[in-house]
Design a protein around this motif. Structure first.
Motif, short mmCIF file in Angstrom:
data_model
loop_
_atom_site.label_atom_id
_atom_site.label_comp_id
_atom_site.label_asym_id
_atom_site.label_seq_id
_atom_site.Cartn_x
_atom_site.Cartn_y
_atom_site.Cartn_z
N MET A 92 5.85 -45.27 -56.82
CA MET A 92 4.51 -44.81 -57.12
C MET A 92 4.34 -44.41 -58.59
O MET A 92 5.20 -43.76 -59.18
CB MET A 92 4.15 -43.60 -56.25
N THR A 93 3.21 -44.82 -59.16
CA THR A 93 2.73 -44.30 -60.44
C THR A 93 1.25 -43.96 -60.25
O THR A 93 0.71 -44.13 -59.16
CB THR A 93 2.88 -45.33 -61.57
N ARG A 94 0.60 -43.51 -61.30
CA ARG A 94 -0.84 -43.24 -61.19
C ARG A 94 -1.64 -44.52 -60.99
O ARG A 94 -2.74 -44.48 -60.45
CB ARG A 94 -1.35 -42.51 -62.44
N GLU A 95 -1.07 -45.66 -61.39
CA GLU A 95 -1.82 -46.91 -61.34
C GLU A 95 -1.53 -47.75 -60.10
O GLU A 95 -2.35 -48.58 -59.70
CB GLU A 95 -1.51 -47.77 -62.58
N GLN A 96 -0.36 -47.55 -59.44
CA GLN A 96 0.00 -48.42 -58.32
C GLN A 96 1.10 -47.77 -57.48
O GLN A 96 1.74 -46.81 -57.90
CB GLN A 96 0.47 -49.77 -58.85
N VAL A 97 1.31 -48.34 -56.28
CA VAL A 97 2.45 -47.98 -55.44
C VAL A 97 3.00 -49.27 -54.86
O VAL A 97 2.33 -49.95 -54.09
CB VAL A 97 2.08 -46.96 -54.34
N TRP A 98 4.18 -49.65 -55.31
CA TRP A 98 4.83 -50.90 -54.91
C TRP A 98 3.89 -52.09 -55.05
O TRP A 98 3.77 -52.93 -54.16
CB TRP A 98 5.37 -50.80 -53.50
N GLY A 99 3.20 -52.16 -56.19
CA GLY A 99 2.34 -53.30 -56.49
C GLY A 99 0.93 -53.21 -55.95
O GLY A 99 0.08 -54.04 -56.28
N ILE A 100 0.66 -52.23 -55.11
CA ILE A 100 -0.70 -52.03 -54.58
C ILE A 100 -1.47 -51.17 -55.58
O ILE A 100 -1.07 -50.03 -55.86
CB ILE A 100 -0.68 -51.37 -53.21
N ALA A 101 -2.54 -51.70 -56.12
CA ALA A 101 -3.26 -51.02 -57.20
C ALA A 101 -3.92 -49.73 -56.74
O ALA A 101 -4.45 -49.65 -55.63
CB ALA A 101 -4.32 -51.97 -57.78
N LEU A 102 -3.84 -48.70 -57.59
CA LEU A 102 -4.55 -47.45 -57.39
C LEU A 102 -5.48 -47.23 -58.58
O LEU A 102 -5.20 -47.70 -59.69
CB LEU A 102 -3.56 -46.27 -57.30
N ASP A 103 -6.57 -46.53 -58.35
CA ASP A 103 -7.51 -46.25 -59.43
C ASP A 103 -7.00 -45.05 -60.21
O ASP A 103 -7.00 -43.91 -59.69
CB ASP A 103 -8.90 -45.97 -58.85
N ALA A 106 -8.28 -43.37 -62.46
CA ALA A 106 -9.32 -42.38 -62.76
C ALA A 106 -9.67 -41.54 -61.54
O ALA A 106 -10.38 -40.54 -61.64
CB ALA A 106 -10.58 -43.07 -63.28
N SER A 107 -9.16 -41.94 -60.36
CA SER A 107 -9.46 -41.21 -59.12
C SER A 107 -8.28 -40.32 -58.75
O SER A 107 -7.31 -40.19 -59.49
CB SER A 107 -9.75 -42.20 -57.99
N ASN A 108 -8.38 -39.72 -57.57
CA ASN A 108 -7.31 -38.85 -57.07
C ASN A 108 -6.41 -39.56 -56.06
O ASN A 108 -5.72 -38.89 -55.28
CB ASN A 108 -7.91 -37.60 -56.42
N GLN A 109 -6.41 -40.88 -56.06
CA GLN A 109 -5.65 -41.61 -55.04
C GLN A 109 -4.15 -41.28 -55.10
O GLN A 109 -3.52 -41.03 -54.07
CB GLN A 109 -5.87 -43.12 -55.20
N SER A 110 -3.59 -41.29 -56.30
CA SER A 110 -2.15 -41.00 -56.42
C SER A 110 -1.87 -39.54 -56.06
O SER A 110 -0.85 -39.24 -55.42
CB SER A 110 -1.67 -41.29 -57.84
N ASP A 111 -2.76 -38.62 -56.44
CA ASP A 111 -2.59 -37.21 -56.08
C ASP A 111 -2.62 -37.04 -54.57
O ASP A 111 -1.79 -36.32 -53.99
CB ASP A 111 -3.69 -36.37 -56.73
N ASN A 112 -3.60 -37.69 -53.93
CA ASN A 112 -3.72 -37.57 -52.47
C ASN A 112 -2.49 -38.16 -51.77
O ASN A 112 -2.03 -37.62 -50.76
CB ASN A 112 -4.98 -38.28 -51.98
N LEU A 113 -1.98 -39.26 -52.31
CA LEU A 113 -0.79 -39.87 -51.71
C LEU A 113 0.41 -38.93 -51.81
O LEU A 113 1.21 -38.80 -50.87
CB LEU A 113 -0.49 -41.20 -52.41
N LEU A 114 0.54 -38.26 -52.96
CA LEU A 114 1.65 -37.32 -53.11
C LEU A 114 1.47 -36.12 -52.19
O LEU A 114 2.45 -35.58 -51.66
CB LEU A 114 1.77 -36.86 -54.57
N PHE A 115 0.22 -35.68 -51.95
CA PHE A 115 -0.01 -34.60 -50.99
C PHE A 115 0.44 -35.02 -49.59
O PHE A 115 1.02 -34.23 -48.85
CB PHE A 115 -1.50 -34.22 -50.98
N ILE A 116 0.16 -36.26 -49.22
CA ILE A 116 0.61 -36.77 -47.91
C ILE A 116 2.13 -36.77 -47.84
O ILE A 116 2.73 -36.35 -46.84
CB ILE A 116 0.05 -38.18 -47.66
#
Length: 456
Positions: free
Chosen positions: A343-354, A356-366
């Motif tokens: 995982m990075t702020r931009e993707q997780v194993w090649g799956i793109a994340l935004d 500018a959004s909280n997608q990576s933050d929410n994933l880390l909360f999970i």
């Protein structure tokens, strides 16, 4: 003499009193704070941001490893001493003093100091950590005397759930009354910090040490009032006899295949789990740039999941036994580590994340919730599985050996994280060795008897 119900509740209160050392100091408040001041020190020495983060992570890891070596050396010896003399509570008192002194001394770990403040931090954190671990050994050894064998799984799970609840409440108090949000200077409940906002000296964060010590002192009162040992005839301490008994215990492992496999398995999966706790906050700060307050909220999510999961895990333990609970928890932790590595702020194993959004933050909360849940379940079930491999008369010695198995290779996970982080130049890739440790621990469970060494 306290009733059985009071004895069990008194025993629960040790988990409630001691859990903040893990929740507040090790993982969610002091650990990330140490990383912050260590990074500041290394930046001042001319290292770049990535190298400073790696150096801070390595310093913290080796400090934990040094404490763990001392625990590994002395845990089985002290366990043998306690079982030989029939005294356990006196050791809980003794090592409680270590806990209190170590936690209180963290108040003096202020920003802006030199390398000596980093050594002060890991030294006194280590003193308190040793106190907590040794006190836990002797408290765990009292568990077989609390109830019938069939109920111990539920008791262990409820104890961990109660402890995690205490850690959760302590974390909420810290974030709600002391730690300020850098965006507005208020606490995370929107209040003025009790000690005032001071970005330079970080008093609202540093108070976590004395607060943890005070919490422990207050909530150990029910433990010492309600938990009593059976009266035994005084036994003279004989070092030769103690060492002979310990040698006999270690030699017996040649013929105790289930215990041997379980100790090897737990050595690896508990080391990997502890590394997740030790470096989780550092990961959140370094990879996603979270503040200490955000990491604290992350801790609330994880601790809440741990409360529920430890209680549910205790019920599952009573119904199915501890081995399936341990195996299920390890599988969950392997999946979580796989996400963290990719995982990075931009993707997780090649799956793109935004970004500018909280997608990576929410994933880390999970991921944090799953770590809390699986960690709570596996720790409670591990304690029950150890009980199934011992008797009340030798419980302290057995849990000393259990602590030895948990600490003898405790340098492995921090060292592997530091090495892989250094080679790859990536904090997230540095977590990849944990997947291997969890996987080997899971495989070794195949040779563990679900009933341990119990006859029924």
């Amino acid at each position: 003499m306290a009733s059985t119900r009071k004895r069990i509740w008194g025993w629960y209160f040790f988990d409630w009193a001691s859990q903040p050392y893990n929740t507040l100091l090790l993982t969610f408040i002091f650990g990330p704070y140490f990383a912050e001041i260590a990074i500041g020190y290394y930046l001042g020495q001319g290292l770049d941001a990535d190298a400073s983060a790696a150096a801070a992570q390595s310093f913290w890891g080796w400090g934990i490893a040094a404490s763990s070596v001392l625990i590994a050396v002395f845990a089985p010896i002290l366990g043998a001493v306690a079982d030989t003399t029939g005294r356990r509570l006196v050791w809980v008192w003794f090592f409680s003093a270590f806990y209190i002194v170590g936690a209180c001394a963290l108040w003096w770990v202020a920003p802006g100091g030199g390398i000596e403040i980093l050594y002060w931090a890991v030294t006194f954190f280590g003193i308190g950590f040793i106190g907590m671990e040794f006190a836990t050994i002797f408290t765990n050894a009292l568990m077989p005397s609390l109830s019938d064998h069939d109920e111990l799984g539920a008791i262990s799970g409820a104890g961990f759930a109660f402890g995690y609840l205490g850690g959760l409440l302590a974390l909420i108090i810290m974030l709600g009354l002391f730690v300020s949000n850098p965006e507005n200077g208020l606490t995370y409940l929107g209040l003025n910090p009790l000690l005032g906002e001071d970005a330079e000296t970080q008093v609202g964060t540093r108070i976590v040490g004395p607060f943890t010590a005070l919490w422990f002192i207050l909530f150990m009162i029910p433990f010492f009032l309600w938990v009593k040992e059976p009266r035994t005839s005084p036994v003279r301490f004989e070092p030769g006899r103690v060492l002979a008994q310990l040698k006999q215990l270690l030699a017996s492992l040649r013929f105790r295949n289930s215990l041997k496999a379980y100790l090897a398995s737990s050595l690896l999966y508990r080391d990997a789990l502890n590394a997740l706790y030790v470096f989780g906050g550092v990961y959140a700060k370094g990879v996603l740039g979270w503040s200490i307050g955000q990491i604290g909220i992350f801790g609330i999510v994880g601790a809440t999941a741990a409360v529920l999961a430890a209680w549910i895990g205790g019920k599952m333990d009573r119904r199915f036994g501890p081995k399936p609970v341990i195996a299920f928890s390890i599988v969950v932790l392997i999946l979580v580590c796989s996400v963290l590595v990719g995982m990075t702020r931009e993707q997780v194993w090649g799956i793109a994340l935004d970004p500018a959004s909280n997608q990576s933050d929410n994933l880390l909360f999970i991921c944090g919730a799953l770590i809390g849940a699986a960690g709570g379940m596996v720790q409670a079930a591990s304690r029950t599985m150890m009980v199934r491999h011992t008797t009340p008369d030798h419980a302290t010695e057995a849990f000393g050996l259990f602590a030895l198995s948990g600490k003898v290779a405790s340098f492995v996970a921090p060292s592997l994280i530091a090495i892989v982080t250094g080679i790859s130049g990536s904090q997230r890739i540095g977590f990849s060795p944990l997947i291997v440790l969890f996987l080997i621990g899971l495989i070794l469970l195949v040779w563990v008897n679900p009933k341990g060494e119990q006859l029924r």
